[in-house]
Motif scaffolding. Structure first.
Motif, PDB file in Angstrom:
ATOM      1  N   SER A 555      31.832  22.472  -4.934  1.00 28.40           N
ATOM      2  CA  SER A 555      30.788  23.394  -5.110  1.00 28.40           C
ATOM      3  C   SER A 555      29.499  22.380  -5.081  1.00 28.40           C
ATOM      4  CB  SER A 555      30.848  24.112  -6.247  1.00 28.40           C
ATOM      5  OG  SER A 555      30.738  23.428  -7.272  1.00 28.40           O
ATOM      6  N   SER A 556      29.669  21.290  -5.461  1.00 26.67           N
ATOM      7  CA  SER A 556      28.501  20.384  -5.563  1.00 26.67           C
ATOM      8  C   SER A 556      28.568  19.206  -4.508  1.00 26.67           C
ATOM      9  CB  SER A 556      28.186  19.712  -6.790  1.00 26.67           C
ATOM     10  OG  SER A 556      29.558  19.050  -7.300  1.00 26.67           O
ATOM     11  N   ALA A 557      29.588  19.480  -3.324  1.00 27.55           N
ATOM     12  CA  ALA A 557      29.873  18.521  -2.511  1.00 27.55           C
ATOM     13  C   ALA A 557      28.881  18.272  -1.623  1.00 27.55           C
ATOM     14  CB  ALA A 557      31.325  18.479  -2.003  1.00 27.55           C
ATOM     15  N   MET A 576      29.603   8.425  -2.860  1.00 31.77           N
ATOM     16  CA  MET A 576      28.302   8.051  -3.653  1.00 31.77           C
ATOM     17  C   MET A 576      27.730   9.426  -4.213  1.00 31.77           C
ATOM     18  SD  MET A 576      25.583   7.085  -0.625  1.00 31.77           S
ATOM     19  CE  MET A 576      24.247   6.748  -1.542  1.00 31.77           C
ATOM     20  N   THR A 577      26.620   9.244  -4.871  1.00 34.12           N
ATOM     21  CA  THR A 577      25.998  10.523  -5.327  1.00 34.12           C
ATOM     22  C   THR A 577      24.331  10.446  -4.847  1.00 34.12           C
ATOM     23  OG1 THR A 577      27.245  10.453  -7.565  1.00 34.12           O
ATOM     24  CG2 THR A 577      25.215  11.855  -7.500  1.00 34.12           C
ATOM     25  N   ILE A 578      24.408  11.603  -4.326  1.00 35.02           N
ATOM     26  CA  ILE A 578      22.920  11.787  -3.721  1.00 35.02           C
ATOM     27  C   ILE A 578      22.220  13.129  -4.549  1.00 35.02           C
ATOM     28  CG2 ILE A 578      21.416  12.540  -1.937  1.00 35.02           C
ATOM     29  CD1 ILE A 578      23.182  11.190  -0.107  1.00 35.02           C
ATOM     30  N   LYS A 579      20.888  12.941  -5.193  1.00 34.92           N
ATOM     31  CA  LYS A 579      20.286  13.651  -5.961  1.00 34.92           C
ATOM     32  C   LYS A 579      19.475  14.533  -4.962  1.00 34.92           C
ATOM     33  CE  LYS A 579      20.539  12.038 -10.781  1.00 34.92           C
ATOM     34  NZ  LYS A 579      19.432  11.893 -11.822  1.00 34.92           N
ATOM     35  N   HIS A 586      27.931  14.916  -4.639  1.00 35.60           N
ATOM     36  CA  HIS A 586      28.790  13.861  -4.245  1.00 35.60           C
ATOM     37  C   HIS A 586      29.163  13.832  -2.707  1.00 35.60           C
ATOM     38  CE1 HIS A 586      31.573  16.981  -5.685  1.00 35.60           C
ATOM     39  NE2 HIS A 586      32.564  16.303  -4.916  1.00 35.60           N
ATOM     40  N   VAL A 587      28.976  12.850  -2.165  1.00 36.80           N
ATOM     41  CA  VAL A 587      29.365  12.821  -0.701  1.00 36.80           C
ATOM     42  C   VAL A 587      30.875  12.698  -0.512  1.00 36.80           C
ATOM     43  CG1 VAL A 587      28.999  11.499   1.573  1.00 36.80           C
ATOM     44  CG2 VAL A 587      27.288  11.719  -0.126  1.00 36.80           C
ATOM     45  N   PHE A 608      24.999  18.646   5.014  1.00 35.78           N
ATOM     46  CA  PHE A 608      25.774  19.828   4.812  1.00 35.78           C
ATOM     47  C   PHE A 608      26.317  20.127   3.414  1.00 35.78           C
ATOM     48  CE2 PHE A 608      25.975  18.233   9.097  1.00 35.78           C
ATOM     49  CZ  PHE A 608      25.530  19.716   9.939  1.00 35.78           C
ATOM     50  N   PHE A 609      25.959  21.170   2.724  1.00 42.60           N
ATOM     51  CA  PHE A 609      26.476  21.293   1.436  1.00 42.60           C
ATOM     52  C   PHE A 609      26.799  22.826   1.137  1.00 42.60           C
ATOM     53  CE2 PHE A 609      22.081  22.900   1.864  1.00 42.60           C
ATOM     54  CZ  PHE A 609      21.874  23.771   1.082  1.00 42.60           C
TER      55      PHE A 609
END
Length: 793
Positions: A555-557, A576-579, A586-587, A608-609
């Motif tokens: 859901s937060s990917a 890695m994490t992108i804010k 998280h990618v 794409f999220f």
């Protein structure tokens, strides 16, 4: 005297029927092409002139710089409308905000139709001078009001009066018809706008619209302004360029400037570079204007060549006229009269050709052009155009023929001389240089289109269907709808997203990650999707994995394309994490670049999220084994169950993608059309010259045949001169075509190269056409019985 000129002109036309027919048909074809191009140019130059206020209307454009590139577009923030009215009210007669032109479902009782329209402020109809057929132009002051164009009103209500009748929009809102306006013409920017809805209603019923009223960083709307009658749009543009920037933080939101784009420039001057207009479709106006002049010139050259080639046949006429007292100016008038008579006869045929070709031409050019027969200015233009054509085509022959010396002519010592044919040869070279250049241009245009079509798009277009979620009835039923579609046996997969795969509807800044340069504000395209988006599209995973129901954390990917990885500047991004602002993502994977916008431009960095709340589009993949017709019938049945208030409408993704090539394809089709006519005119003139040369050398051919020359030898002799002229034409046309086409291709980032074989093919094509044209007359002359040609010797 004038009557005598026309009488002699008519007799000469009847005396040489074949050459007269060649002249008239050639000129008629050239004039028809010139008239069609003139109508096309006028349609382009008069674009948006339907709106009476067009000189004073402008659209507010925003210039921003992201990722090292400066771009200018029409998207603005919602608060801008209030800002312009409050702080710059004295500079504007009117300001209106508007949404984009989106599709809507209109319902009246059991009748349901779709139509595109905009949410606009009440002043919009007055600013754009709608021609109201019924109702009130200020009707949108009532938040529950709607304005319909005449076609939609007729579709919904037939002949009944629609005023104050209720129309349900998107199975969500009920509107009262406040007015009916005349359909916008085809050559207007708003020709697809069929309905106008109240802006106030939009704000009062949509929470996200209310929130956007104070969001200066949300560029999701359009703004139009009208300056006073004697106002200066350029000066006003300079005055307001920082109007939005005072509400933004350059470090967080980037730097932007506003610029006013006058309505008169929307169509032809719509390309920007570094915030300045650098061109647009005006280049095509110039291009086709030049082609029109050249094609007409080809036809005039035919007349000049045939008239001067037959000079010996009219030499005695000139000699006798001069002997009995005719002055050279009188002879010039006589020959010009003949060419003007030919021009007017050609005009009749040209107008008939135009009437016959207009439907075909409109299909090629996506126009609704017609002959303005009731317009006096059109006929004045036609009169001047015909006189001009007659004078241009007849000027050289008139001065050439009238210059013969009567003593030499009547003594029988007059000869045209070895260099008399030189001007004709030069004119033939000009003809074929133009024709060859047009052939090369047509090949390059189609090659560029094919090059872009062959570009890997990163997913499989075939079998994909796009359906827009135009009503709320489709929201919240994703799993049930998907299961029912899969149960039909015709559907391979289904997904939802925030936009179609052939377009990007959202771009955002505010992203950060470990190691990011704090002084940069990278811009990314953002696409909200469901878990099944990738498998539905058949996108290609390069690293990591796809979204999956097996991972609750998805859901937060986020999945990135290759262009996004390049912009981020980190090799191994998976994990890695992108804010995004303050929300971490998280990618989980990287996909190969997908071409979602222009096939001629680089792929935009895209994230794409997962966010089902952003869903606007349903994408369905049919099974390869399924019949399209049967599959669509099954899909329609399922959609009737979930969305009964809307007609079942869909788009094939491959057809939607193909529409991205329409402008270039249209230019290619028009170029082909004009190139074919140019070659036809050139060949017509060549045929006439070949006939004359064969006639002139009849006795020489007879002598050569008696001395043993074969038909091949004679064909070679008669064709050689024309082949040499084509070779010279190639030498002139090829470098010129290369230069201009090379310049044209520079506007495309993704472009084809100009291969040597294109020039060889065009040259060989011209050579073959020339030989086919000349050979008939050459072989016919070579096969004549020499006894007939030598009998008089």
């Amino acid at each position: 005297m004038l009557k005598n000129y026309f009488t002699i002109a008519w007799r000469n036309l009847l005396k040489s029927k074949i050459y007269s027919a060649i002249n008239i048909i050639g000129l008629a074809t050239g004039m028809a092409v010139a008239i069609l191009i003139a109508l096309w140019i006028w349609d382009e130059l008069s674009f948006d002139s339907y709106y009476k206020n067009h000189p004073t209307i402008a659209q507010v454009m925003t210039t921003q710089t992201f990722n090292g590139e400066t771009g200018t577009g029409p998207a603005v923030a919602m608060p801008l409308g209030i800002e312009l009215r409050n702080k710059y009210g004295g500079d504007f007669k009117a300001v209106t905000m508007a949404s984009w032109n989106f599709g809507h479902i209109l319902g009246v009782g059991e009748k349901k139709i779709s139509a595109s329209g905009m949410w606009v402020e009440p002043v919009f109809p007055t600013m754009f001078t709608l021609n109201m057929l019924k109702g009130n132009i200020n009707g949108l002051k009532d938040p529950s009001a709607i304005l319909l164009n005449a076609s939609i009103a007729k579709s919904l209500f037939g002949v009944a009066d629609p005023i104050n009748k209720t129309v349900r929009i998107d199975n969500k809102y009920d509107f009262k018809v406040a007015g009916v306006y005349e359909d916008f013409p085809h050559n207007t920017s708003l020709n697809d706008t069929k309905i106008l809805l109240s802006w106030d209603k939009y704000i009062s019923t949509e929470t996200w619209m209310k929130n956007a009223m104070t969001e200066w960083g949300n560029h999701s709307w359009q703004a139009f302004v009208q300056v006073p009658d004697h106002g200066d749009i350029a000066k006003t543009s300079e005055k307001i360029k920082k109007a939005s920037m005072i509400h933004l933080n350059a470090a967080q939101d980037g730097v932007e400037e506003l610029v006013l784009q006058p309505m008169d420039n929307w169509r032809l001057h719509n390309e920007f570079k570094n915030g300045k207009v650098v061109g647009g479709r005006i280049q095509f106006v110039w291009l086709f204007g030049i082609i029109g002049v050249f094609v007409l010139l080809l036809a005039c050259i035919n007349f000049m060549n045939l008239s001067t080639a037959r000079s010996e046949k009219r030499a005695k006429e000139v000699g006798i006229r001069k002997t009995v007292g005719s002055l050279r100016p009188q002879l010039i008038k006589q020959f010009l009269t003949e060419s003007i008579v030919v021009a007017f006869l050609s005009l009749v045929i040209a107008l008939l050709l135009v009437l016959a070709l207009i439907p075909f031409f409109n299909g090629l050019s996506d126009k609704e052009i017609h002959l303005p027969g009731a317009n006096i200015y059109f006929w004045l233009f036609i009169l001047a155009f015909t006189l001009f054509t007659g004078i241009v085509s007849g000027s050289y022959p008139a001065f050439y023929l009238s210059g013969f010396e009567p003593i030499k002519v009547l003594k029988g010592t007059f000869r045209v001389g070895r260099f008399a044919a030189l001007p004709r040869k030069v004119l033939v070279v000009v003809q074929f240089s133009i024709s060859i250049a047009l052939i090369i241009g047509t090949i390059i245009v189609y090659r560029q289109i094919q090059y872009a079509k062959d570009r890997p798009v990163g997913y499989t277009r075939e079998g994909l269907i796009t359906i827009f979620m135009n009503t709320p009835d489709l929201t919240g039923h994703y799993d049930a709808l998907r299961n029912d579609l899969l149960a039909t046996g015709k559907v391979e997969n289904m997904s939802e997203s925030s936009g179609p795969v052939t377009g990007i509807w959202s771009n955002n800044i505010g992203f950060s990650w470990a190691g990011k340069d704090p002084n940069t504000l990278p811009l990314f395209a953002t696409v909200a999707v469901t878990q099944d988006y990738g498998p539905t599209l058949h996108w290609q995973i390069k690293e990591g994995r796809d979204f999956s129901r097996s991972f609750l954390t998805d859901s937060s990917a986020m999945i990135m394309n290759e262009a996004a990885v390049k912009l981020v500047g980190i090799k191994n991004v998976v994990g890695m994490t992108i804010k995004w602002d303050t929300t971490p993502h998280h990618v989980v994977g990287v996909i190969k670049d997908m071409v979602m916008q222009s096939p001629y431009e680089p792929v935009r960095p895209t994230f794409f999220f997962m966010n089902p709340g952003w869903a606007n589009v349903i994408t369905i993949r049919l099974k390869p084994s399924a019949s399209v017709q049967e599959g669509l019938a099954k899909i329609e049945t399922v959609f009737r169950k979930y969305n009964p208030a809307a007609p079942f409408e869909y788009k094939f993704t491959d057809e939607d993608y193909a529409r991205k090539f329409e402008d270039e394809k249209r230019i290619g089709n028009l170029s082909t059309f004009f190139a074919i006519l140019a070659v036809f005119i050139s060949c017509l003139g060549l045929f006439g010259l070949a006939s004359f040369v064969a006639e002139q050398r009849t006795k020489e051919i007879g002598v050569r045949k008696v001395l043993g020359a074969s038909i091949f030898n004679l064909w070679q002799m008669l064709s050689k001169d024309f082949v040499n002229l084509v070779i010279i034409s190639c030498a002139i046309a090829i470098p010129l075509a290369w230069y201009f086409l090379h310049q044209w291709l520079q506007k495309y980032t993704y472009r084809t190269d100009i291969s040597w074989w294109i020039f060889v093919l065009a040259g060989m094509g011209a050579m073959v056409i020339t030989l086919l044209t000349v050979s008939y007359q050459a072989i016919r002359a070579a096969m004549m019985n020499p006894v007939n040609s030598l009998r008089t010797e």
